[in-house]
Design a protein around this motif. Sequence first.
Motif, PDB file in Angstrom:
ATOM      1  N   LEU A  30      86.761 -39.803 -61.125  1.00  0.00           N
ATOM      2  CA  LEU A  30      88.070 -39.986 -60.406  1.00  0.00           C
ATOM      3  C   LEU A  30      87.626 -40.885 -59.139  1.00  0.00           C
ATOM      4  CD1 LEU A  30      91.014 -40.674 -59.557  1.00  0.00           C
ATOM      5  CD2 LEU A  30      91.017 -38.101 -58.925  1.00  0.00           C
ATOM      6  N   SER A  34      88.453 -44.765 -58.074  1.00  0.00           N
ATOM      7  CA  SER A  34      89.309 -44.787 -57.108  1.00  0.00           C
ATOM      8  C   SER A  34      88.798 -45.547 -55.756  1.00  0.00           C
ATOM      9  CB  SER A  34      90.228 -43.605 -56.747  1.00  0.00           C
ATOM     10  OG  SER A  34      89.368 -42.626 -56.096  1.00  0.00           O
ATOM     11  N   LYS A  58      95.190 -45.875 -53.749  1.00  0.00           N
ATOM     12  CA  LYS A  58      93.833 -45.931 -54.498  1.00  0.00           C
ATOM     13  C   LYS A  58      93.764 -45.081 -55.539  1.00  0.00           C
ATOM     14  CE  LYS A  58      91.017 -47.429 -50.635  1.00  0.00           C
ATOM     15  NZ  LYS A  58      89.592 -46.948 -49.844  1.00  0.00           N
ATOM     16  N   LEU A  59      94.340 -43.748 -55.597  1.00  0.00           N
ATOM     17  CA  LEU A  59      94.413 -42.916 -56.603  1.00  0.00           C
ATOM     18  C   LEU A  59      95.557 -43.228 -57.558  1.00  0.00           C
ATOM     19  CD1 LEU A  59      94.506 -39.402 -54.479  1.00  0.00           C
ATOM     20  CD2 LEU A  59      92.368 -40.520 -55.719  1.00  0.00           C
ATOM     21  N   ALA A  62      93.773 -45.840 -59.707  1.00  0.00           N
ATOM     22  CA  ALA A  62      92.935 -45.300 -60.695  1.00  0.00           C
ATOM     23  C   ALA A  62      93.636 -44.820 -61.903  1.00  0.00           C
ATOM     24  CB  ALA A  62      91.864 -44.485 -59.978  1.00  0.00           C
TER      25      ALA A  62
END
Length: 196
Positions: A30, A34, A58-59, A62
């Motif tokens: 992750l 990300s 960003k998360l 991803a």
Amino acid sequence: MSNMVDPLVGQIADRVRTERERRRWTLARLAEASGVSQAMISRIERGESSPTAVVLGKLSAAFQLSVSSLLALAEGTPGDTDGGVGVRRGDEAAEWRDPATGYRRRQITSPRFPAEIAEIHLPAGARVPYPAAAFAFVRQVVWVLDGHLTFHDGDSVHELDAGDTIELGEPTSRVFANTTEAACRYAVVLTRGTQP
């Protein structure tokens, strides 16, 4: 309110961990996908740190989810359990606050509704960038309700006032900025596309 813990921190922690585990990703995977450090992701998943809007962007990118989807799933919206019409009073809607900028986001629709609507309060001087991947799989409209929004859509910059809307096209990096001395309030309306 500075000493109060955001009630959504634990729910966001659970949602990020659930999304990561659902994909069978390690923290390292992750972090790579990300651009967020493993240490920060670990703190978020343990509920020790509230992610900023930039980190959430960003998360969500991803995971190939919109920020709205990630927050709506975390909120477990009231009135959404029976599959019927649910009334939510204004004070029942969970509001997420970015600890870095003071940006506030309130999810208007439940995860079961076919479109996502969120109300955002962007304080004077705040600037919130999102990567292009945060806009994958969605069609989105931004509608300025109060104040002035400087919206960067890739290389284009749009100055939007109350009543103005912009329909977003192909995913590109975007920045929501309030360059004025007054608060800005806008709505984000998006439809969900194909999800992983």
